[in-house]
Every structure is written in C-alpha cells, then in structure tokens.
Design a protein around this motif. Structure first.
Motif, PDB file in Angstrom:
ATOM      1  N   TRP A   1      42.987  48.001  32.756  1.00  0.00           N
ATOM      2  CA  TRP A   1      41.534  47.899  32.697  1.00  0.00           C
ATOM      3  C   TRP A   1      40.899  48.704  33.816  1.00  0.00           C
ATOM      4  N   ASN A   2      39.817  49.407  33.482  1.00  0.00           N
ATOM      5  CA  ASN A   2      39.074  50.196  34.456  1.00  0.00           C
ATOM      6  C   ASN A   2      38.154  49.305  35.287  1.00  0.00           C
ATOM      7  N   PRO A   3      37.728  49.778  36.455  1.00  0.00           N
ATOM      8  CA  PRO A   3      36.712  49.018  37.211  1.00  0.00           C
ATOM      9  C   PRO A   3      35.469  48.792  36.357  1.00  0.00           C
TER      10      PRO A   3
ATOM     11  N   GLN B   1      50.777  36.620  22.890  1.00  0.00           N
ATOM     12  CA  GLN B   1      51.186  36.648  24.282  1.00  0.00           C
ATOM     13  C   GLN B   1      50.449  35.570  25.065  1.00  0.00           C
ATOM     14  N   ASN B   2      50.955  35.272  26.271  1.00  0.00           N
ATOM     15  CA  ASN B   2      50.266  34.336  27.147  1.00  0.00           C
ATOM     16  C   ASN B   2      48.913  34.886  27.568  1.00  0.00           C
ATOM     17  N   GLN B   3      47.988  33.983  27.884  1.00  0.00           N
ATOM     18  CA  GLN B   3      46.652  34.423  28.274  1.00  0.00           C
ATOM     19  C   GLN B   3      46.697  35.232  29.567  1.00  0.00           C
ATOM     20  N   MET B   4      45.751  36.159  29.691  1.00  0.00           N
ATOM     21  CA  MET B   4      45.591  36.979  30.888  1.00  0.00           C
ATOM     22  C   MET B   4      44.178  36.770  31.409  1.00  0.00           C
ATOM     23  N   LEU B   5      44.040  36.545  32.710  1.00  0.00           N
ATOM     24  CA  LEU B   5      42.733  36.427  33.345  1.00  0.00           C
ATOM     25  C   LEU B   5      42.330  37.811  33.847  1.00  0.00           C
ATOM     26  N   LEU B   6      41.236  38.349  33.302  1.00  0.00           N
ATOM     27  CA  LEU B   6      40.843  39.720  33.588  1.00  0.00           C
ATOM     28  C   LEU B   6      39.895  39.842  34.768  1.00  0.00           C
ATOM     29  N   LYS B   7      38.994  38.882  34.942  1.00  0.00           N
ATOM     30  CA  LYS B   7      38.027  38.970  36.039  1.00  0.00           C
ATOM     31  C   LYS B   7      37.506  37.581  36.370  1.00  0.00           C
ATOM     32  N   ASN B   8      37.577  37.216  37.651  1.00  0.00           N
ATOM     33  CA  ASN B   8      37.118  35.909  38.096  1.00  0.00           C
ATOM     34  C   ASN B   8      35.598  35.850  38.181  1.00  0.00           C
ATOM     35  N   ASN B   9      35.071  34.633  38.086  1.00  0.00           N
ATOM     36  CA  ASN B   9      33.633  34.373  38.219  1.00  0.00           C
ATOM     37  C   ASN B   9      32.818  35.250  37.268  1.00  0.00           C
ATOM     38  N   ALA B  10      33.280  35.359  36.041  1.00  0.00           N
ATOM     39  CA  ALA B  10      32.609  36.185  35.045  1.00  0.00           C
ATOM     40  C   ALA B  10      32.646  35.475  33.698  1.00  0.00           C
ATOM     41  N   ILE B  11      31.580  35.651  32.913  1.00  0.00           N
ATOM     42  CA  ILE B  11      31.452  35.020  31.603  1.00  0.00           C
ATOM     43  C   ILE B  11      31.210  36.104  30.558  1.00  0.00           C
ATOM     44  N   PRO B  12      32.123  36.293  29.607  1.00  0.00           N
ATOM     45  CA  PRO B  12      31.906  37.315  28.568  1.00  0.00           C
ATOM     46  C   PRO B  12      30.878  36.863  27.546  1.00  0.00           C
ATOM     47  N   TYR B  13      30.079  37.816  27.058  1.00  0.00           N
ATOM     48  CA  TYR B  13      29.125  37.488  25.999  1.00  0.00           C
ATOM     49  C   TYR B  13      29.228  38.411  24.794  1.00  0.00           C
TER      50      TYR B  13
ATOM     51  N   SER C   1      38.990  48.892  28.663  1.00  0.00           N
ATOM     52  CA  SER C   1      40.373  49.350  28.625  1.00  0.00           C
ATOM     53  C   SER C   1      40.457  50.496  27.637  1.00  0.00           C
ATOM     54  N   ASP C   2      41.205  51.540  27.981  1.00  0.00           N
ATOM     55  CA  ASP C   2      41.377  52.684  27.090  1.00  0.00           C
ATOM     56  C   ASP C   2      42.778  52.770  26.505  1.00  0.00           C
ATOM     57  N   ASP C   3      43.585  51.725  26.710  1.00  0.00           N
ATOM     58  CA  ASP C   3      44.966  51.741  26.222  1.00  0.00           C
ATOM     59  C   ASP C   3      45.330  50.419  25.542  1.00  0.00           C
ATOM     60  N   TYR C   4      44.416  49.954  24.672  1.00  0.00           N
ATOM     61  CA  TYR C   4      44.635  48.742  23.872  1.00  0.00           C
ATOM     62  C   TYR C   4      44.794  47.489  24.733  1.00  0.00           C
ATOM     63  N   GLY C   5      44.203  47.476  25.908  1.00  0.00           N
ATOM     64  CA  GLY C   5      44.234  46.281  26.738  1.00  0.00           C
ATOM     65  C   GLY C   5      45.389  46.196  27.700  1.00  0.00           C
ATOM     66  N   VAL C   6      46.186  47.268  27.830  1.00  0.00           N
ATOM     67  CA  VAL C   6      47.306  47.255  28.782  1.00  0.00           C
ATOM     68  C   VAL C   6      46.784  47.287  30.212  1.00  0.00           C
TER      69      VAL C   6
ATOM     70  N   SER D   1      37.446  27.599  39.324  1.00  0.00           N
ATOM     71  CA  SER D   1      36.272  28.329  38.861  1.00  0.00           C
ATOM     72  C   SER D   1      36.424  28.692  37.383  1.00  0.00           C
ATOM     73  N   TYR D   2      35.971  29.869  37.016  1.00  0.00           N
ATOM     74  CA  TYR D   2      36.026  30.353  35.641  1.00  0.00           C
ATOM     75  C   TYR D   2      36.311  31.848  35.686  1.00  0.00           C
ATOM     76  N   ALA D   3      36.711  32.410  34.552  1.00  0.00           N
ATOM     77  CA  ALA D   3      37.089  33.819  34.502  1.00  0.00           C
ATOM     78  C   ALA D   3      37.038  34.313  33.068  1.00  0.00           C
ATOM     79  N   ILE D   4      37.086  35.640  32.909  1.00  0.00           N
ATOM     80  CA  ILE D   4      37.258  36.231  31.582  1.00  0.00           C
ATOM     81  C   ILE D   4      38.728  36.091  31.208  1.00  0.00           C
ATOM     82  N   GLY D   5      38.999  35.387  30.123  1.00  0.00           N
ATOM     83  CA  GLY D   5      40.357  35.244  29.620  1.00  0.00           C
ATOM     84  C   GLY D   5      40.567  36.102  28.390  1.00  0.00           C
ATOM     85  N   ARG D   6      41.813  36.564  28.216  1.00  0.00           N
ATOM     86  CA  ARG D   6      42.133  37.362  27.043  1.00  0.00           C
ATOM     87  C   ARG D   6      43.532  36.973  26.564  1.00  0.00           C
ATOM     88  N   ILE D   7      43.654  36.757  25.271  1.00  0.00           N
ATOM     89  CA  ILE D   7      44.950  36.531  24.652  1.00  0.00           C
ATOM     90  C   ILE D   7      45.113  37.570  23.565  1.00  0.00           C
ATOM     91  N   GLN D   8      46.349  38.091  23.388  1.00  0.00           N
ATOM     92  CA  GLN D   8      46.569  39.257  22.538  1.00  0.00           C
ATOM     93  C   GLN D   8      47.775  39.046  21.638  1.00  0.00           C
TER      94      GLN D   8
END
Length: 264
Positions: A189-191, A145-157, A182-187, A129-136
């Motif tokens: 993530w809130n719902p 750092q290596n990429q992190m998948l934050l949420k599946n089946n989601a497209i950031p805009y 995220s309130d801690d620089y991406g460490v 599928s697809y997901a929100i990816g983040r690299i930092q």
C-alpha cells in the motif's frame, strides 16, 4: 470523451429496494419479453434466521455471484457474512462468517472484486482503538486469508478498484478525508493521500477516479462532479451538476456502464 448523464431523483427513485431481516436472492430469468416485462426467479434465502441480516451487497463475475452482508448479533450468523454461487445464482454455498461481530464496528463495510480476487474493507476494532481492516480471497471466495490492519485510527467509507489498483477512502481521527491505494491487488500500500472534499460516491475506470459530492453553494447544498486522472494524486476543477434553486441536493451516487458512460 466520456459522457456524463445526470439523473434527477424523481426518475430513478422507483428502483430503490428495501432490505429484509433475512437476505434473499432473486435473479432475472428473462430480461426482456414480448411485453417488455421483467420476470424474476423465486427468492432464495441465503442468510440465517438467528440474527437480523442487514446491508447486503452483491458482486457478479462470470458465473460467480458473491453475496456479503452484516449479521447484527453475537449468535450464529453474526458479523460480516459471505456466501457464493458458482452456477450463476442457481444454488448458493452455506453462509460463512468472515469477521466476527465483536471484531467489526457494527457494519459490513465495502466489498470489492478484481476478477476472482475479493476484498472486504471494514472498520476493525482493536484492543485499544479502531483501524481499517481488510480480508482477502485470491480464489473467488473458496478460502480467505486472515484479516490485515491497514491503518490505525481510521474509518473507511468507500472502496473501489480498477485493473490492479484498489482505492480505500477513509476518515482519520480528526475527520479528515484521505485515500489509501494499492497498485498490486492489495499486496502493498502507498502512503495515504489527503482529499479537500468529501466524496459521496466514486467509480474507478482504468487509472481515472470519478467522484460526486455535495457542497454548500449559497445557502443550499449542491451536487458537484470531479475527476482524477492520476490515481487520486490531484483532482480537476469541480463541475456543478444539480439545479441551482432553493432546495438542497444531496445523497448523489455515480455509476458507469460497459460503454464507459457515467451516470449520476
């Protein structure tokens, strides 16, 4: 109270620029001369020739200049690319591939800086599928750092940041709007929070989010403004900004200057 300025399209359209097949960088040498003219340095090519280089983004932090773009191809220089200058744009590092072309969904995504902490948010392709990816990067782009998948089946805009918070705006698999924060620089993530409107452009100031969007009013599209004072949990009543006439108003964008004045 912050001031909001609405700028009609015919006034600011002269500031629109076009992307080239290769990414070039220029900077102002003298922002104001006796004749009130702006002079520019010679252009510096910072991307490869092997593939088309598209949708460049630039972030400036002190003497650092961070450049991101999307290389459209499998060859060397394809995918989400990055280079940086540590001397105010005089010289640049060699282009570096952050995410390969086959692992991102054909676009750069959104780059965000919190001082020397850099984030790139994009649509990641997974095996199924697809997901929100983040690299930092935590050291101004020296290493990533290596990429992190934050949420599946989601497209950031869109993605914005302020203080220690990062906000990612995304569509879910049913095309509904949400915010991931995220309130801690991406460490951590809130719902995610749902949105009742589709932001066209967002800026973050302290704990406030300012957004503009379009919505049909009568038979035409109009531009509206809204603000959240609690990090996106709730939004105030919408304010109509565009002139009510028979023409559609669309593609709004919002910005803020160092004095806290907001421009639309």
């Amino acid at each position: 109270m912050r001031k909001i300025y609405f700028i009609p399209y015919h006034i600011f359209r002269s500031f629109i620029v076009l992307s080239l097949i290769v990414i070039v960088y220029i900077q102002t040498i003298d922002a104001q001369t006796d004749s009130c003219e702006i002079s520019w340095s010679p252009t510096i090519q910072i991307s490869h020739d092997s593939v088309p280089s598209l949708v460049p983004q630039v972030i400036v932090y002190g003497s650092y200049v961070f450049c991101f773009w999307f290389g459209n191809g499998l060859e060397d220089g394809g995918g989400i690319m990055f280079c940086r200058s540590t001397d105010g744009g005089e010289t640049f590092s060699n282009p570096e591939q952050l995410i390969s072309w086959e692992n991102c969904a054909g676009n750069l995504g959104y780059s965000v800086a919190q001082g020397n902490i850099l984030h790139v948010v994009y649509t990641a392709l997974t095996e199924t599928s697809y997901a929100i990816g983040r690299i930092q990067s935590g050291n101004a782009g020296e290493t990533w750092q290596n990429q992190m998948l934050l949420k599946n089946n989601a497209i950031p805009y869109d993605a914005v940041s302020s203080l220690s918070s990062i906000y990612i705006f995304f569509f879910d698999h049913l095309n509904r709007n949400h915010i991931l924060r995220s309130d801690d620089y991406g460490v951590s993530w809130n719902p995610s929070l749902s949105l009742s409107f589709n932001p066209s452009s967002v800026v973050a100031i302290d704990d406030q989010l300012h957004a503009v969007f379009t919505e049909v009013s009568g038979n035409v599209e109009e531009v509206f403004y809204t603000i959240s004072t609690d990090k996106g949990r709730s939004w105030q009543n919408y304010t109509l900004l565009s002139r009510q006439d028979r023409y559609n108003s669309n593609l709004p964008s919002i910005a803020v200057n160092e004095n806290g004045n907001i421009f639309v």
